[in-house]
Design an enzyme around this catalytic site. Structure first.
Site, PDB file in Angstrom:
ATOM      1  N   GLU A  77      -5.997   4.100 -45.308  1.00 20.49           N
ATOM      2  CA  GLU A  77      -4.997   4.070 -44.161  1.00 20.49           C
ATOM      3  C   GLU A  77      -5.399   5.086 -43.662  1.00 20.49           C
ATOM      4  OE1 GLU A  77      -3.863   1.368 -43.160  1.00 20.49           O
ATOM      5  OE2 GLU A  77      -3.368   0.211 -44.833  1.00 20.49           O
ATOM      6  N   CYS A 134       0.365   7.352 -37.419  1.00 19.72           N
ATOM      7  CA  CYS A 134      -0.982   6.691 -37.288  1.00 19.72           C
ATOM      8  C   CYS A 134      -1.209   5.546 -36.224  1.00 19.72           C
ATOM      9  CB  CYS A 134      -1.482   6.276 -38.529  1.00 19.72           C
ATOM     10  SG  CYS A 134      -0.482   5.105 -39.450  1.00 19.72           S
TER      11      CYS A 134
END
Length: 509
Positions: A267, A301
């Protein structure tokens, strides 16, 4: 430590924290032979506490015990493992607000977001409990008489989880809750700058295993730096490593894990765009952009970093956005009403200021913000920038509350801009037109792992698989069928007859 003397920080002791804390939980015991570090409050850069980090020797001792405990844990029936995860969720519920305050204090996100992050782990526990009774294989028709084919899913053994500062415990929940019900032990390395969250979370998880007379090594945790992360990446006893962080470091982790034929869940960076079409609900879009770009001080993110506005509504949206930005309350994340807290570290603030210089040098026009706020902490102004989509800085992820605004004429052009960056995590479009919606979510639309319509790029629910494409890493965590990555699949063919017919009709003697 000064923080422990403050009345408003007395909750730290209720979480089992002290002015000095051992940062290695190995073999069911707390210790640590690594360096002593301080953890600070990003609002004022005051020291909260000291932590003794784990050494590589601590890691080896803990990992050996974790590897041995896997034999016990994978033999526990899956629904019984689900019951343990249910109890972990209940333990977190009992300390929800204390953990949320700790998260805001140490990481810097506003209190509602801190509490929301802990709630996300609780939700993952609930999800995993149900999943523990649904780790289903499948029956496959065999072409051979008196034969049966089926898929069987078994645990991997140990799953390594390396998390980042911006979601210091939610990402653990995405991975650990699923890994545990799938029959895996977990070895966790928390972010080096949020060690108190790592310790407090581990204490709660460990208490559940202890209460149930299960090996505490099933959940092993370390506070530490790159040397612990590298040990996890190189360890052949860990078949799967989940890493959350930058693309640069993630690529290194992937190479190390792949070199030993392990598997990676990555990720990594995002560079997320919101497209606002000419028929969009503008007030809805403006509210969404505000949350997507300013929430968590731009340190998600999934933060919106690029805003693509149709030329016919460009100035209207921009004017409204500037007005709502001016109303954002900036300051202490623990104070009621604050919407923008500090960046996490002084290095983050310096990166923000350096980024603003780069933006200006590449022709960007600062419409609002662009400066640090005079304080003892790491607080900066939410920033709106007009810039070309072709500027090199737009292709990079500047981890802070900086929003690039740009015009487009057609949906095709907007999709091309959306897809023009190396990263591919999240994206969203605001429109009422069915043809635009279905083009956006189809094969010629967004190339991201998260493709939204009329909602922000951030704030994903746990029921869907979370992750992105390209330089975001390709990993999928949390919901949907992400659980399959935490298990090994075996295709089994059983001959319950007395003959030996061969597949494809082969006659062998």
């Amino acid at each position: 430590m000064a923080s422990f003397a403050k009345k408003e920080h007395q909750f730290l002791a209720e979480l089992g924290l002290a002015p000095r804390n051992p940062g290695s939980f190995a073999c069911g015991a707390w210790g640590g032979e690594g360096p002593v570090i301080t953890t600070t409050n990003p609002t004022n850069n005051e020291v909260i506490a000291e932590v003794v980090e784990a050494s590589v020797e601590d890691y080896e001792k803990g990992m050996s015990a974790c590897f041995d405990a896997a034999k016990t844990w994978m033999a526990v029936p899956s629904p019984k493992r689900g019951e343990i995860v249910r109890q972990i969720g209940d333990a977190l519920r009992a300390k929800l607000h204390h953990l949320g305050r700790l998260l805001s204090l140490e990481m810097g996100k506003i209190l509602p977001e801190g509490i929301g992050e802990v709630q996300e782990i609780i939700d993952m526990c609930d999800y995993a409990v149900g999943l523990s009774r649904q780790l289903n294989g499948s029956i496959i028709p065999s072409e051979r008489p008196n034969h049966m084919m089926m898929e069987v899913w078994n645990p991997l053994g140990v799953v390594g989880v390396i998390t980042a500062f911006n979601f210091p415990c939610a990402v653990l929940g995405w991975n650990a809750c699923i890994a545990l019900v799938c029959g895996n032990c977990v070895v966790w390395k928390g972010a080096p700058t949020t060690p108190l969250i790592t310790i407090a979370m581990t204490k709660m998880v460990a208490s559940v295993f202890e209460k149930n007379n299960l090996p505490s090594a099933i959940f092993t945790a370390f506070c530490g730096g790159a040397e612990i992360g590298q040990a996890i990446a190189l360890d052949t006893r860990i078949p799967l490593v989940s890493f959350t962080g930058s693309t640069k470091v993630g690529q290194m982790v992937q190479q190390q894990v792949n070199a030993r034929f392990g598997k990676c869940l990555l990720e990594l960076s995002g560079n997320n765009a919101i497209i606002v079409m000419d028929d969009a609900d503008i007030p809805l879009a403006v509210r969404s952009v505000l949350f997507a770009a300013v929430g968590t001080a731009g340190q998600r993110c999934t933060t919106c970093r690029r805003l693509l506005l149709h030329e016919s509504i460009y100035q209207t949206v921009l004017d409204q956005l500037v007005e709502v930005y001016k109303q954002v309350s900036i300051g202490d994340p623990l104070e009621k009403g604050t919407l923008l807290g500090p960046l996490h570290t002084t290095a983050s603030k310096e990166s923000f200021l350096k980024g603003i210089q780069t933006i200006r040098s590449q022709g960007g026009k600062i419409l609002l913000g662009g400066s640090a706020i005079e304080s003892e902490g790491n607080i900066v102004q939410p920033t709106i920038v007009e810039i070309s989509p072709d500027a090199p800085v737009v292709k990079e992820e500047l981890f802070g509350p900086v929003l690039y605004v740009m015009k487009f004429q057609t949906l095709k052009e907007a999709i091309e801009i959306n897809n023009s960056v190396p990263q591919g995590l999240s994206s969203s479009i605001f429109t009422r037109k069915p043809d635009a919606i279905f083009k956006w979510i189809g094969p010629h639309g967004s190339d991201c792992g998260i493709v939204n319509v009329n909602i922000p790029t951030n704030g994903a629910e746990i029921g869907g698989a979370f992750g992105g494409e390209k330089a975001t890493g390709g990993g999928r965590e949390a919901g949907s069928d992400s659980w399959k990555q935490y298990m090994r699949r075996a295709t089994c063919t059983i001959n319950y007859g007395s003959e030996l017919p061969l597949a494809q009709g082969i006659n062998f003697g």
